[in-house]
Design a protein around this motif. Sequence first.
Motif, short mmCIF file in Angstrom:
data_model
loop_
_atom_site.label_atom_id
_atom_site.label_comp_id
_atom_site.label_asym_id
_atom_site.label_seq_id
_atom_site.Cartn_x
_atom_site.Cartn_y
_atom_site.Cartn_z
N LEU A 22 -10.27 -3.02 9.07
CA LEU A 22 -10.33 -3.80 7.83
C LEU A 22 -11.46 -4.81 7.92
O LEU A 22 -11.55 -5.56 8.88
N GLY A 23 -12.32 -4.81 6.95
CA GLY A 23 -13.42 -5.75 6.92
C GLY A 23 -14.66 -5.23 7.62
O GLY A 23 -14.58 -4.55 8.64
N GLU A 24 -15.82 -5.56 7.05
CA GLU A 24 -17.07 -5.20 7.71
C GLU A 24 -17.18 -5.94 9.04
O GLU A 24 -16.78 -7.10 9.16
N ASN A 25 -17.70 -5.24 10.04
CA ASN A 25 -17.85 -5.81 11.38
C ASN A 25 -16.53 -6.30 11.95
O ASN A 25 -16.48 -7.22 12.77
N GLY A 26 -15.45 -5.66 11.50
CA GLY A 26 -14.15 -6.00 12.04
C GLY A 26 -13.60 -7.34 11.59
O GLY A 26 -12.60 -7.83 12.11
N GLY A 27 -14.24 -7.97 10.61
CA GLY A 27 -13.75 -9.25 10.10
C GLY A 27 -13.65 -10.32 11.17
O GLY A 27 -12.66 -11.05 11.26
N GLN A 28 -14.70 -10.47 11.95
CA GLN A 28 -14.65 -11.35 13.11
C GLN A 28 -14.38 -12.81 12.77
O GLN A 28 -13.87 -13.57 13.59
N ASP A 29 -14.73 -13.21 11.57
CA ASP A 29 -14.57 -14.62 11.20
C ASP A 29 -13.24 -14.91 10.51
O ASP A 29 -13.01 -16.04 10.07
N ALA A 30 -12.37 -13.92 10.41
CA ALA A 30 -11.13 -14.10 9.65
C ALA A 30 -9.95 -13.48 10.38
O ALA A 30 -9.18 -12.73 9.80
N ALA A 31 -9.81 -13.81 11.65
CA ALA A 31 -8.76 -13.19 12.47
C ALA A 31 -7.37 -13.46 11.89
O ALA A 31 -6.52 -12.56 11.86
N GLY A 32 -7.11 -14.68 11.45
CA GLY A 32 -5.80 -15.00 10.91
C GLY A 32 -5.51 -14.25 9.62
O GLY A 32 -4.37 -13.82 9.38
N LEU A 33 -6.52 -14.07 8.79
CA LEU A 33 -6.36 -13.32 7.56
C LEU A 33 -6.06 -11.85 7.86
O LEU A 33 -5.16 -11.25 7.27
N LEU A 34 -6.79 -11.28 8.81
CA LEU A 34 -6.54 -9.88 9.20
C LEU A 34 -5.14 -9.71 9.76
O LEU A 34 -4.49 -8.68 9.52
N GLU A 35 -4.67 -10.70 10.51
CA GLU A 35 -3.32 -10.62 11.06
C GLU A 35 -2.29 -10.55 9.94
O GLU A 35 -1.34 -9.76 10.00
N ALA A 36 -2.48 -11.37 8.90
CA ALA A 36 -1.55 -11.37 7.77
C ALA A 36 -1.62 -10.05 7.01
O ALA A 36 -0.60 -9.51 6.58
N MET A 37 -2.81 -9.52 6.84
CA MET A 37 -2.98 -8.25 6.15
C MET A 37 -2.26 -7.14 6.90
O MET A 37 -1.52 -6.34 6.32
N ARG A 38 -2.48 -7.07 8.21
CA ARG A 38 -1.86 -6.01 9.01
C ARG A 38 -0.35 -6.20 9.12
O ARG A 38 0.41 -5.23 9.19
N TYR A 39 0.10 -7.44 9.13
CA TYR A 39 1.53 -7.74 9.19
C TYR A 39 2.26 -7.04 8.06
O TYR A 39 3.32 -6.42 8.26
N SER A 40 1.71 -7.14 6.86
CA SER A 40 2.35 -6.51 5.70
C SER A 40 2.05 -5.02 5.63
O SER A 40 2.93 -4.21 5.31
N LEU A 41 0.82 -4.64 5.94
CA LEU A 41 0.42 -3.24 5.82
C LEU A 41 1.16 -2.35 6.80
O LEU A 41 1.50 -1.20 6.48
N LEU A 42 1.43 -2.84 8.00
CA LEU A 42 2.02 -2.02 9.05
C LEU A 42 3.52 -2.25 9.21
O LEU A 42 4.10 -1.94 10.25
N ALA A 43 4.15 -2.78 8.16
CA ALA A 43 5.59 -3.08 8.24
C ALA A 43 6.46 -1.84 8.03
O ALA A 43 7.68 -1.95 8.01
N GLY A 44 5.84 -0.69 7.87
CA GLY A 44 6.62 0.54 7.68
C GLY A 44 6.86 0.82 6.21
O GLY A 44 6.11 0.42 5.34
N GLY A 45 7.91 1.56 5.96
CA GLY A 45 8.22 1.96 4.59
C GLY A 45 8.08 3.46 4.43
O GLY A 45 7.70 4.18 5.36
N LYS A 46 8.37 3.92 3.24
CA LYS A 46 8.39 5.36 2.99
C LYS A 46 7.01 5.93 2.71
O LYS A 46 6.81 7.13 2.76
N ARG A 47 6.05 5.05 2.37
CA ARG A 47 4.67 5.46 2.10
C ARG A 47 4.63 6.52 1.00
O ARG A 47 3.85 7.47 1.06
N VAL A 48 5.45 6.34 -0.02
CA VAL A 48 5.59 7.36 -1.07
C VAL A 48 4.25 7.65 -1.74
O VAL A 48 3.90 8.82 -1.98
N ARG A 49 3.48 6.63 -2.06
CA ARG A 49 2.26 6.84 -2.84
C ARG A 49 1.19 7.59 -2.05
O ARG A 49 0.63 8.57 -2.58
#
Length: 294
Positions: A22-49
């Motif tokens: 996520l993010g160009e160059n791995g989002g090096q300047d926004a580690a906390g933001l990436l953590e929040a994004m992945r927290y929600s994105l990788l929480a599981g679910g049925k992935r219906v869409r």
Amino acid sequence: MPAGYPDDLRELVEAELRTLQLGENGGQDAAGLLEAMRYSLLAGGKRVRPVLALATARALGRDTRDVLPFALAVELIHTYSLIHDDLPAMDDDDLRRGRPTCHVAFGEDVAILAGDALYAEAFRLVLTQQAGDPAAVLRAVAELAAATGVSGMVGGQYLDVATQAPEGPDGLRRLHALKTGRLIVASVECVLLISGMTEPATIPFRDFAAELGVLFQIVDDILDVTGTDDALGKPQGSDERHGKRTYVSEFGLERARELAVASHTQARAHLAAAAPDGAPELEQITDFIFTRTS
């Protein structure tokens, strides 16, 4: 997962999401933001869409990996919508997919930015990684933007929070066709566009996807009344607490169940017209949505 769900497609989505940069160059300047994004994105679910997108590719005889960037982008957008739905200014929910919502875990400000970033990353992913005829990919991107903007998901959310949807069954269907249904339709329709399919061949597939969105919402409304926090992974009864218009609030529980049966039958009929030789994974998803308990 109940028997019959295309778990191989869900597992593919999960594996690819875990390795997605996520993010160009791995989002090096926004580690906390990436953590929040992945927290929600990788929480599981049925992935219906995204599973629906991959199953559509398979129904067309395509390799599912051909449309994987698009499928992942759809899940990024869906996750963004969940983060924003849960915010105090919206549904004010503190539980999602069995754990604290993004704003509870990271703060409201970071959660808003995490949702914004996931939406932007979805389009970057499609535009930089989705293979295909450039004109076809651009048509799919335009449809995805429309499906999630003012004339789609966000517009439906506005009708919901501002109580602007017309009264009666047609108004309720319109509300949920935008808020929930448009992204489900786009999960199918954009794969058709990427594949170069044109009308009239696309019409039965679009009819199927539109009815599937209705079915998903009816069942979701039923589960909000009959489910439990543990089974749903989110607070039970949230719609009632917020005075939301649902199929249960408008028709009652038993009539809502009857509508779900009718919608499932109609969705399967549209699918049979779209894929007369059969589309096993799309059939499985349709039946799963009808019978799901969470």
